[in-house]
Write a protein that holds these residues in place. Structure first.
Motif, short mmCIF file in Angstrom:
data_model
loop_
_atom_site.label_atom_id
_atom_site.label_comp_id
_atom_site.label_asym_id
_atom_site.label_seq_id
_atom_site.Cartn_x
_atom_site.Cartn_y
_atom_site.Cartn_z
N PHE A 18 0.83 -1.20 0.00
CA PHE A 18 0.00 0.00 0.00
C PHE A 18 0.87 1.26 0.00
N ALA A 19 1.85 1.30 0.89
CA ALA A 19 2.72 2.47 0.98
C ALA A 19 3.50 2.68 -0.31
N GLY A 20 4.04 1.60 -0.86
CA GLY A 20 4.79 1.71 -2.11
C GLY A 20 3.93 2.23 -3.24
N GLY A 21 2.71 1.73 -3.34
CA GLY A 21 1.79 2.18 -4.39
C GLY A 21 1.39 3.63 -4.22
N TRP A 22 1.14 4.04 -2.97
CA TRP A 22 0.73 5.41 -2.69
C TRP A 22 1.85 6.39 -3.05
N VAL A 23 3.07 6.08 -2.63
CA VAL A 23 4.21 6.94 -2.93
C VAL A 23 4.43 7.01 -4.45
N ALA A 24 4.31 5.86 -5.11
CA ALA A 24 4.51 5.84 -6.56
C ALA A 24 3.47 6.70 -7.27
N LYS A 25 2.22 6.62 -6.86
CA LYS A 25 1.17 7.43 -7.50
C LYS A 25 1.48 8.92 -7.38
N LYS A 26 1.89 9.33 -6.19
CA LYS A 26 2.22 10.74 -5.98
C LYS A 26 3.42 11.16 -6.83
N ALA A 27 4.45 10.33 -6.84
CA ALA A 27 5.67 10.66 -7.59
C ALA A 27 5.40 10.68 -9.10
N ILE A 28 4.60 9.73 -9.57
CA ILE A 28 4.30 9.67 -11.00
C ILE A 28 3.47 10.88 -11.42
N ALA A 29 2.54 11.30 -10.57
CA ALA A 29 1.73 12.48 -10.89
C ALA A 29 2.60 13.72 -11.00
N ALA A 31 5.86 13.78 -11.69
CA ALA A 31 6.70 13.62 -12.89
C ALA A 31 5.89 13.88 -14.16
N TRP A 32 4.64 13.44 -14.19
CA TRP A 32 3.78 13.66 -15.35
C TRP A 32 3.58 15.17 -15.57
N LYS A 34 5.50 17.63 -14.55
CA LYS A 34 6.76 18.24 -15.00
C LYS A 34 7.06 17.90 -16.45
N GLY A 35 6.81 16.64 -16.83
CA GLY A 35 7.15 16.19 -18.17
C GLY A 35 6.22 16.71 -19.26
N THR A 36 4.93 16.80 -18.95
CA THR A 36 3.95 17.21 -19.96
C THR A 36 3.51 18.65 -19.81
N GLY A 37 3.71 19.22 -18.61
CA GLY A 37 3.24 20.57 -18.36
C GLY A 37 1.75 20.62 -18.06
N LYS A 38 1.10 19.45 -17.99
CA LYS A 38 -0.33 19.38 -17.70
C LYS A 38 -0.58 18.48 -16.50
N GLU A 39 -1.72 18.71 -15.86
CA GLU A 39 -2.12 17.81 -14.78
C GLU A 39 -2.40 16.43 -15.37
N PRO A 40 -2.16 15.37 -14.61
CA PRO A 40 -2.50 14.05 -15.11
C PRO A 40 -4.02 13.92 -15.25
N PRO A 41 -4.47 13.11 -16.17
CA PRO A 41 -5.91 12.95 -16.34
C PRO A 41 -6.54 12.31 -15.10
N THR A 42 -7.59 12.94 -14.58
CA THR A 42 -8.27 12.37 -13.41
C THR A 42 -9.23 11.27 -13.81
#
Length: 95
Positions: A18-29, A31-32, A34-42
């Motif tokens: 659970f903790a690994g998945g939660w941290v990954a979701k936050k980090a990926i959002a 990074a997304w 920063k990389g795209t300049g847009k919010e990730p799709p909700t």
């Protein structure tokens, strides 16, 4: 019925995943954004989200979260074995 050690491992493994998945979701959002300049799709299923963006988000999120969960669970397994002196029965492989 599972013994106390087995139940303890299940709780530790679930918490690590659970903790690994939660941290990954936050980090990926982050990074997304920063990389795209847009919010990730909700809601990637929405027709308002471009198909390429929706597929890209799902692929990145799916792989990223599962890799993070795997790494967190493996780290927890190493720590469990170190502290208990034995690996959980769920971690032993048949050869």
């Amino acid at each position: 019925m599972a013994d106390k050690g087995d139940m303890g491992w299940r709780v530790v493994a679930a918490g690590a995943a659970f903790a690994g998945g939660w941290v990954a979701k936050k980090a990926i959002a982050v990074a997304w954004k920063k990389g795209t300049g847009k919010e990730p799709p909700t809601n990637p299923e929405s027709p308002d989200v471009a198909l390429s963006e929706a597929i890209g988000w799902i692929v990145v999120m799916g792989i990223g979260v599962e890799v993070a969960r795997l790494l967190a669970t493996r780290a927890a397994a190493r720590q469990w074995a170190k502290n208990s002196g034995t690996a959980s029965q769920h971690l032993k492989t048949e050869v």
